[in-house]
Design a protein around this motif. Sequence first.
Motif, PDB file in Angstrom:
ATOM      1  N   UNK A  91      22.070  29.439  42.358  1.00  0.00           N
ATOM      2  CA  UNK A  91      21.862  27.925  42.599  1.00  0.00           C
ATOM      3  C   UNK A  91      22.502  27.351  43.893  1.00  0.00           C
ATOM      4  N   UNK A  92      23.816  27.970  44.018  1.00  0.00           N
ATOM      5  CA  UNK A  92      24.409  27.621  44.990  1.00  0.00           C
ATOM      6  C   UNK A  92      23.917  28.214  46.402  1.00  0.00           C
ATOM      7  N   UNK A  97      20.515  27.152  51.425  1.00  0.00           N
ATOM      8  CA  UNK A  97      19.191  27.279  51.768  1.00  0.00           C
ATOM      9  C   UNK A  97      18.223  26.117  52.349  1.00  0.00           C
ATOM     10  N   UNK A  98      18.548  25.206  51.159  1.00  0.00           N
ATOM     11  CA  UNK A  98      17.647  23.899  51.127  1.00  0.00           C
ATOM     12  C   UNK A  98      18.201  22.910  52.176  1.00  0.00           C
TER      13      UNK A  98
END
Length: 99
Positions: A91-92, A97-98
């Motif tokens: 998730x990190x 990336x997002x």
Amino acid sequence: MSRHDSVVKPPTRAEQKAALLAELEQQRIDMLIDSDTLLRASSPLDSQWKSLKLPLYAIGGIAALRIARHPGGAMAAGRKVLAGYMLFRKLKLLTKVAT
């Protein structure tokens, strides 16, 4: 009028060594003073730790005995912790990336 040109000679090796040794000695003195201050400041914590040490050892021993007698539960908990950690890392990475 004549101008007086004074040439500043660099310090000799012996003078440099003496200055460095004096600085080193001062640092040692400062470290001794700071370590004494640290010991005085941490003495209440040390006394509390000494009173908690025996109960913590007993709890750790009982936990180790239970894990040794029934390792399945500890293995399942370990797998869940590892899976949670890996999910957290994914998730990190996805949030990095997002953004």
